[in-house]
Write an enzyme that holds these catalytic residues in place. Structure first.
Site, PDB file in Angstrom:
ATOM      1  N   THR A  12       0.754  -0.862   0.055  1.00 41.23           N
ATOM      2  CA  THR A  12       0.267   0.010   0.007  1.00 41.23           C
ATOM      3  C   THR A  12       0.585   1.353  -0.245  1.00 41.23           C
ATOM      4  OG1 THR A  12      -0.327  -0.218   2.604  1.00 41.23           O
ATOM      5  CG2 THR A  12      -2.103  -1.163   0.728  1.00 41.23           C
ATOM      6  N   VAL A  15       5.954   3.593  -2.736  1.00 44.48           N
ATOM      7  CA  VAL A  15       7.177   2.296  -3.679  1.00 44.48           C
ATOM      8  C   VAL A  15       5.993   0.983  -3.806  1.00 44.48           C
ATOM      9  CG1 VAL A  15       9.481   0.509  -3.637  1.00 44.48           C
ATOM     10  CG2 VAL A  15       9.721   3.201  -1.798  1.00 44.48           C
ATOM     11  N   SER A  41      -3.852  -1.567   7.214  1.00 39.38           N
ATOM     12  CA  SER A  41      -4.485  -1.638   5.523  1.00 39.38           C
ATOM     13  C   SER A  41      -5.095  -3.388   5.498  1.00 39.38           C
ATOM     14  CB  SER A  41      -3.433  -1.276   4.392  1.00 39.38           C
ATOM     15  OG  SER A  41      -2.659  -0.800   4.628  1.00 39.38           O
ATOM     16  N   CYS A 130      18.202   4.914  -2.952  1.00 38.14           N
ATOM     17  CA  CYS A 130      18.093   5.872  -4.019  1.00 38.14           C
ATOM     18  C   CYS A 130      18.936   6.922  -4.638  1.00 38.14           C
ATOM     19  CB  CYS A 130      16.306   6.325  -3.903  1.00 38.14           C
ATOM     20  SG  CYS A 130      16.849   7.384  -2.214  1.00 38.14           S
ATOM     21  N   SER A 160       9.653  12.434  -1.804  1.00 45.61           N
ATOM     22  CA  SER A 160       8.868  11.756  -2.223  1.00 45.61           C
ATOM     23  C   SER A 160       9.863  10.518  -1.657  1.00 45.61           C
ATOM     24  CB  SER A 160       8.325  11.021  -4.136  1.00 45.61           C
ATOM     25  OG  SER A 160       9.635  11.300  -4.410  1.00 45.61           O
ATOM     26  N   GLY A 161      11.021  10.742  -1.521  1.00 51.57           N
ATOM     27  CA  GLY A 161      11.969   9.769  -1.285  1.00 51.57           C
ATOM     28  C   GLY A 161      11.896   9.603   0.619  1.00 51.57           C
ATOM     29  N   LYS A 208      25.237   6.034   4.043  1.00 52.20           N
ATOM     30  CA  LYS A 208      24.505   5.350   3.090  1.00 52.20           C
ATOM     31  C   LYS A 208      25.384   5.191   1.899  1.00 52.20           C
ATOM     32  CE  LYS A 208      19.772   5.455   5.262  1.00 52.20           C
ATOM     33  NZ  LYS A 208      18.807   5.926   4.603  1.00 52.20           N
ATOM     34  N   ARG A 230      17.821  17.256   1.078  1.00 53.56           N
ATOM     35  CA  ARG A 230      16.843  17.620   0.684  1.00 53.56           C
ATOM     36  C   ARG A 230      15.495  19.183   0.087  1.00 53.56           C
ATOM     37  NH1 ARG A 230      14.031  13.151   0.329  1.00 53.56           N
ATOM     38  NH2 ARG A 230      14.176  12.219   2.679  1.00 53.56           N
ATOM     39  N   HIS A 237      15.869  12.917  -7.879  1.00 57.55           N
ATOM     40  CA  HIS A 237      16.269  12.854  -7.541  1.00 57.55           C
ATOM     41  C   HIS A 237      17.910  13.118  -8.217  1.00 57.55           C
ATOM     42  CE1 HIS A 237      15.062  11.289  -3.584  1.00 57.55           C
ATOM     43  NE2 HIS A 237      16.250  10.453  -2.984  1.00 57.55           N
TER      44      HIS A 237
END
Ligand code: A2P
Length: 331
Positions: A12, A15, A41, A130, A160-161, A208, A230, A237
Site C-alpha cells: 500500500t 514504493v 490496511s 535511491c 517522495s523519498g 549510506k 532535501r 533526485h
C-alpha cells in the site's frame, strides 16, 4: 519463463504501489500474487492487471504458503523481523530497506553494475539506497575504464523519498502550512538533513551513499564523501558528482562510454540548454547524465550531473529488475 509466486510486502506504500506498476509494465511472470501490509490496511483492495487483490496483514505465518520471491518495502524494522522468516521458508527476499545492506552475507545489487552478486544470496538481497543506485549506474563503467580514486557527492533529493508524509509536507508547505514530517519547512527551502545525524557529523543518508558505493563497486577503501540535501522537488533526485580517477580521462570518451552504458542516457547539449532535469526523469526508469566536463582543479577529474526517478530506478524498478533475474534463474 516459469511463472513465480510473488509477494509484495508494503504493497500500500509509495514504493509498494510502484512495484505493482513496474511489474505490470514488464509483464513479470506471476502465478499467484500476494499483497501484504500492516493490520491498518488489511482487507482493503489493490488492483493489479485489471484484477482486485485483497491486502493481507503481514504475520509470522504469511510465508507458510508457497512463495518464490518477496519484494519488501515496509521499513527497516519490518524487514528485520520478517525477511529472515520469509528466507527460512525458502523465499528469496528483495529488500528495499537499509536493514540488511551492510550485512556481509547479503548482496547489494544494481543489475547494471553487479548482477553477479545475486548468485551468492542466502535468501535476502538488498536493494541499495535511491541516491546510491543512480550514482553507481554512472560510476561503474567509468571505474572499469579509469579506476576511481575519489568521489564527492552533493545531492538534491525529492520529497517522495520521504514517503507519503514527505510529499504532503511540500504540498501543504506550498499553501503556507507548517511541516509535519520534516523538522523545517521544505517549501522554498533546502534541508541538509536526510535521515538521522550520526556521531561523525554526517547524516545516515550520507553514510549510506559512502558505504553502499564501496560495496557495489567492490572497493572497501574507496575514498567517498557526501552531502545530501532535501529540496522542494516532488519527484526525482538530482546529484552533482565530482570524480577523480587514477588514470588520465578524456571527456569525449567519457560521453561515449556513458552513452553505451546500460540504463544510462546522456543528455548533454548546453548550446540548446539541454541537461538532465527532475521533471523529465519522473515516471521513467533510466538514469540521466549531463553537464559532463573536466574538473580543471585536478589532473584526472570530471564533474557530472545525474538525475533519476527515485521511486522507480531508485527503488521499485531496481528491485523488480533483480526479481526478473531471479525469475529467469528459476526457469
Ligand atoms: P500500511 O499501509 O498498512 O501502513 P510508505 O513508506 O509509503 O508510507 O509505505 C510503507 C508501507 O509499509 C505501507 O504499505 C505500510 O502498510 C507498510 N508497513 C508499515 N509498517 C508495517 C508493518 N509493521 N507490517 C507490515 N507492513 C507495514
Amino acid at each position: 519463463m516459469k511463472k513465480v509466486n510473488l509477494a509484495v510486502v508494503g504493497a500500500t506504500g509509495m514504493v509498494g504501489r510502484t512495484f505493482l506498476k513496474v511489474l505490470k509494465e514488464r509483464n513479470f511472470p506471476i502465478n499467484n500474487l500476494y499483497l501484504m501490509a500492516s493490520k491498518r490496511s488489511a482487507g482493503t483492495t489493490l488492483e493489479y492487471d485489471g484484477k482486485e487483490y485483497v491486502v493481507e496483514e503481514l504475520t509470522e505465518h504469511s510465508f507458510d504458503k508457497p512463495i518464490d520471491i518477496a519484494l519488501f518495502s515496509a521499513g527497516g524494522s519490518t524487514s528485520e523481523k520478517f525477511a529472515p522468516i520469509a528466507a527460512s521458508h525458502g523465499v528469496i527476499v528483495v529488500d528495499n530497506s537499509a536493514q540488511w545492506r551492510q550485512d556481509p552475507k547479503v548482496p547489494l545489487v544494481v543489475p547494471e553494475c553487479n548482477p553477479e552478486d545475486i548468485s551468492w544470496n542466502s535468501g535476502i538481497i538488498a536493494n541499495p539506497n535511491c541516491s546510491t543506485i543512480q550514482a553507481v549506474a554512472v560510476l561503474k563503467p567509468l571505474d572499469d575504464k579509469y579506476k576511481i580514486k575519489r568521489v564527492v557527492y552533493s545531492t538534491y533529493q525529492a520529497v517522495s523519498g520521504a514517503g507519503v508524509a514527505g510529499w504532503k509536507d511540500l504540498e501543504d508547505g506550498l499553501k503556507g502550512e507548517a511541516p509535519k514530517k520534516f523538522p523545517h519547512p521544505i517549501a522554498g527551502n533546502c534541508l541538509p538533513h536526510i535521515d538521522v545525524f550520526m556521531d561523525n557529523g554526517y547524516t545516515k543518508e550520507e553514510m549510506k551513499m559512502i558505504w553502499e558505493t564501496r560495496k557495489i563497486l567492490h572497493d572497501p577503501d574507496l575514498k567517498v564523501t557526501a552531502t545530501t540535501v532535501r529540496v522542494p522537488v516532488f519527484n526525482s533526485h538530482s546529484e552533482s558528482i565530482n570524480v577523480e580517477f587514477e588514470n588520465p580521462v578524456d571527456v569525449e570518451e567519457v560521453k561515449k562510454i556513458l552513452s553505451e552504458a546500460p540504463g544510462v542516457v546522456v543528455v548533454d547539449d548546453p548550446a540548446h540548454d539541454s541537461y538532465p532535469l527532475a521533471l523529465d526523469a519522473a515516471g521513467t526508469d533510466d538514469v540521466y547524465v549531463g553537464r559532463i566536463r573536466r574538473d580543471e582543479s585536478v589532473d584526472n577529474g570530471i564533474n557530472l550531473w545525474v538525475v533519476a526517478d527515485n521511486i522507480r530506478k531508485g527503488a521499485a524498478t531496481n528491485a523488480v529488475q533483480i526479481a526478473q533475474i531471479l525469475a529467469e534463474s528459476m526457469s
